[in-house]
Design a protein around this motif. Structure first.
Motif, PDB file in Angstrom:
ATOM      1  N   UNK A 141     -11.246  -6.898   6.388  1.00  0.00           N
ATOM      2  CA  UNK A 141     -10.217  -7.905   6.159  1.00  0.00           C
ATOM      3  C   UNK A 141      -9.655  -7.904   4.747  1.00  0.00           C
ATOM      4  N   UNK A 142     -10.163  -6.995   3.892  1.00  0.00           N
ATOM      5  CA  UNK A 142      -9.644  -6.919   2.529  1.00  0.00           C
ATOM      6  C   UNK A 142      -8.189  -6.449   2.507  1.00  0.00           C
ATOM      7  N   UNK A 143      -7.721  -5.979   3.660  1.00  0.00           N
ATOM      8  CA  UNK A 143      -6.307  -5.616   3.763  1.00  0.00           C
ATOM      9  C   UNK A 143      -5.426  -6.798   3.410  1.00  0.00           C
ATOM     10  N   UNK A 144      -5.901  -8.024   3.694  1.00  0.00           N
ATOM     11  CA  UNK A 144      -5.127  -9.227   3.380  1.00  0.00           C
ATOM     12  C   UNK A 144      -4.835  -9.321   1.888  1.00  0.00           C
ATOM     13  N   UNK A 145      -5.878  -9.152   1.067  1.00  0.00           N
ATOM     14  CA  UNK A 145      -5.703  -9.256  -0.383  1.00  0.00           C
ATOM     15  C   UNK A 145      -4.856  -8.116  -0.928  1.00  0.00           C
ATOM     16  N   UNK A 146      -5.039  -6.916  -0.388  1.00  0.00           N
ATOM     17  CA  UNK A 146      -4.280  -5.756  -0.866  1.00  0.00           C
ATOM     18  C   UNK A 146      -2.796  -5.907  -0.551  1.00  0.00           C
ATOM     19  N   UNK A 147      -2.481  -6.300   0.678  1.00  0.00           N
ATOM     20  CA  UNK A 147      -1.074  -6.499   1.057  1.00  0.00           C
ATOM     21  C   UNK A 147      -0.455  -7.620   0.238  1.00  0.00           C
ATOM     22  N   UNK A 148      -1.169  -8.732   0.118  1.00  0.00           N
ATOM     23  CA  UNK A 148      -0.660  -9.880  -0.630  1.00  0.00           C
ATOM     24  C   UNK A 148      -0.364  -9.505  -2.077  1.00  0.00           C
ATOM     25  N   UNK A 149      -1.280  -8.745  -2.697  1.00  0.00           N
ATOM     26  CA  UNK A 149      -1.108  -8.348  -4.092  1.00  0.00           C
ATOM     27  C   UNK A 149       0.163  -7.534  -4.293  1.00  0.00           C
ATOM     28  N   UNK A 207       3.925  -2.798   8.272  1.00  0.00           N
ATOM     29  CA  UNK A 207       3.705  -2.214   9.597  1.00  0.00           C
ATOM     30  C   UNK A 207       2.689  -1.085   9.534  1.00  0.00           C
ATOM     31  N   UNK A 208       2.809  -0.236   8.530  1.00  0.00           N
ATOM     32  CA  UNK A 208       1.866   0.868   8.386  1.00  0.00           C
ATOM     33  C   UNK A 208       0.474   0.352   8.022  1.00  0.00           C
ATOM     34  N   UNK A 209       0.419  -0.687   7.194  1.00  0.00           N
ATOM     35  CA  UNK A 209      -0.867  -1.268   6.805  1.00  0.00           C
ATOM     36  C   UNK A 209      -1.577  -1.893   8.001  1.00  0.00           C
ATOM     37  N   UNK A 210      -0.823  -2.616   8.823  1.00  0.00           N
ATOM     38  CA  UNK A 210      -1.405  -3.247  10.014  1.00  0.00           C
ATOM     39  C   UNK A 210      -1.915  -2.194  10.987  1.00  0.00           C
ATOM     40  N   UNK A 211      -1.160  -1.123  11.156  1.00  0.00           N
ATOM     41  CA  UNK A 211      -1.587  -0.046  12.057  1.00  0.00           C
ATOM     42  C   UNK A 211      -2.905   0.555  11.595  1.00  0.00           C
ATOM     43  N   UNK A 212      -3.054   0.739  10.300  1.00  0.00           N
ATOM     44  CA  UNK A 212      -4.288   1.308   9.748  1.00  0.00           C
ATOM     45  C   UNK A 212      -5.483   0.407  10.038  1.00  0.00           C
ATOM     46  N   UNK A 213      -5.326  -0.888   9.784  1.00  0.00           N
ATOM     47  CA  UNK A 213      -6.462  -1.803   9.921  1.00  0.00           C
ATOM     48  C   UNK A 213      -6.832  -2.031  11.392  1.00  0.00           C
ATOM     49  N   UNK A 258      -1.668 -12.803   7.588  1.00  0.00           N
ATOM     50  CA  UNK A 258      -1.836 -13.829   6.553  1.00  0.00           C
ATOM     51  C   UNK A 258      -1.541 -13.240   5.167  1.00  0.00           C
ATOM     52  N   UNK A 259      -1.963 -11.984   4.950  1.00  0.00           N
ATOM     53  CA  UNK A 259      -1.695 -11.325   3.676  1.00  0.00           C
ATOM     54  C   UNK A 259      -0.206 -11.148   3.433  1.00  0.00           C
ATOM     55  N   UNK A 260       0.550 -10.832   4.482  1.00  0.00           N
ATOM     56  CA  UNK A 260       2.009 -10.690   4.365  1.00  0.00           C
ATOM     57  C   UNK A 260       2.641 -12.026   3.994  1.00  0.00           C
ATOM     58  N   UNK A 261       2.247 -13.072   4.707  1.00  0.00           N
ATOM     59  CA  UNK A 261       2.790 -14.395   4.399  1.00  0.00           C
ATOM     60  C   UNK A 261       2.450 -14.827   2.976  1.00  0.00           C
TER      61      UNK A 261
END
Length: 441
Positions: free
Chosen positions: A64-72, A91-97, A150-153
């Protein structure tokens, strides 16, 4: 773009983020409270929920650290007024996770027994662990999808929609928990621990559907996946890799705590389960201010507005400390009542009450640590966070636990280790932040 660090502006982000942040621990804490009050095998079932919850929380935190990375990344582009350049990244980030989560599901499901034997579960507790896990793990990909959205928002400076999603998911989970665990006479049979798992999955699926709809309808972000790799993907993957290693270190501490508590006996792991869920609930309540720090620090760094960045840190320090103290006071006032919410077993309550005071003392310390942790994530300082957590786990948490366990302090040893661990994680962040940014204003 404004750089407003007023109480109103911070809380406009923090309060919805706080409510959204409570969703995941509330799913677990609801299971804990309801399972702890079933008529048969309540203690064994409660222990199983705690062990499985620790493992699934580990998975969610690692991936779930994708949230912090995307948000940053998105918040830094927002601060630099270059959002158009990053719209294709999510979109690419979500596909990866999501692909990663499906892989984890596929390899963990067949080895459920071995996984929970590794946590020292045995006999009926082990059987309950396997039963609960083999249902609840199917909610894992949906949880990660929601975390990514959530990270995108958050990157878009919006915590309102995550709050709405979280409220719906939490309320649905509570409703379904009661119906599935206890049953409805003549309509739905009591499913006990299996019912709690099904309730969690359904809540996670509903949250994922709502998140998808809101992302498509309410943001400029496209979910169309292009074959051309976005230029920020390498940086994103680097952040995720550092956070991945960091979270393994974090969950090493949680593994040791859960494993030792399980080894002490079923009353101890049940008491530990109640304590860790309350601690996590407090942590996620403070996560509102941590999220505001994450969101705004990335924006201010992108805009090179260092004065606002320092002002933000000073205000969040005060707000977080106050929140942690309030949580501790409320816990102290309702000390006996809180334990009885989760179980009526005198042996479990005795062990819980022996250490609950340490859980409460840790709240203000944890609040400050989580806030600066959030700010460093927003600024993209993932490598430093990684190294700090590895060192604090290896040099503080584990040695402290081993020493106090040697003196047979059992759950007290675990919670002393948690307290010193949080100090070792938070103090260096404050010192590094002030050394780096005070000279720039």
């Amino acid at each position: 773009m404004t750089s407003n660090t007023s109480f109103k502006n911070i809380n406009k982000l923090a309060i919805p983020a706080l409510i959204a942040g409570i969703a995941e621990p509330l799913l677990s804490i609801t299971d804990t409270a309801i399972i702890g009050n079933i008529n048969e095998n309540a203690t064994e079932s409660l222990a199983a929920v705690g062990i499985v919850g620790a493992f699934i929380s580990m998975l969610i935190w690692v991936f779930g650290q994708i949230r912090s990375a995307i948000s940053s990344i998105i918040s830094q582009y927002v601060g630099a007024n270059k959002l158009d350049e990053v719209k294709a990244l999510p979109a690419q980030a979500i596909a990866i996770v999501v692909l990663g989560s499906l892989f984890v599901l596929a390899i963990s499901y067949p080895f459920a027994k071995q996984i929970f034997q590794f946590y020292n579960a045995s006999d009926s507790v082990l059987e309950y662990c396997i039963t609960y896990f083999k249902i609840r793990i199917f909610g894992f990909p949906f949880s990660l999808f929601v975390f990514a959205v959530f990270g995108i928002f958050r990157g878009l400076q919006n915590t309102y929609y995550p709050m709405i999603i979280a409220i719906i998911g939490a309320l649905l989970n509570v409703f379904l928990d009661i119906i599935f665990v206890y049953g409805v006479e003549g309509y739905i049979p009591a499913m006990n621990i299996e019912g709690a798992a099904y309730a969690s999955i359904i809540a996670q699926i509903v949250m994922a559907i709502i998140a998808l709809v809101l992302l498509i309808k309410k943001t400029p972000i496209s979910l169309k996946i292009t074959f051309k790799v976005h230029p920020e993907i390498p940086r994103l993957l680097g952040m995720i890799a550092n956070l991945f290693v960091r979270t393994i270190a974090l969950n090493t501490a949680l593994y040791f705590a859960t494993s030792y508590a399980t080894d002490y006996g079923k009353e101890y792991i049940a008491a530990y389960t109640i304590g860790i869920n309350i601690w996590l609930l407090g942590a996620f309540m403070v996560d509102g201010y941590s999220s505001a720090g994450n969101i705004l620090s990335g924006k201010f760094l992108g805009a090179k507005d260092y004065k606002s960045l320092v002002e933000l840190s000073n205000k969040l320090l005060k707000y977080g400390l106050s929140t942690g103290i309030i949580i501790g006071i409320v816990g102290a006032v309702f000390y006996n009542f809180i334990g009885q919410i989760f179980t009526k077993d005198p042996a479990v309550l005795e062990q819980f009450y022996n250490v609950f005071w340490i859980v409460l003392i840790t709240q203000p310390i944890s609040a400050i640590t989580f806030i600066f942790d959030g700010m460093f994530k927003g600024m993209g300082e993932m490598k430093y966070l990684r190294n700090l957590l590895i060192l604090s786990t290896g040099l503080v948490f584990i040695p402290t636990l081993l020493v106090f366990d040697y003196y047979d302090l059992k759950l007290t040893a675990i919670w002393i280790a948690f307290t010193l661990w949080m100090i070792a994680r938070g103090l260096p962040l404050i010192i590094r932040f002030r050394k780096k940014f005070l000279p720039l204003i």
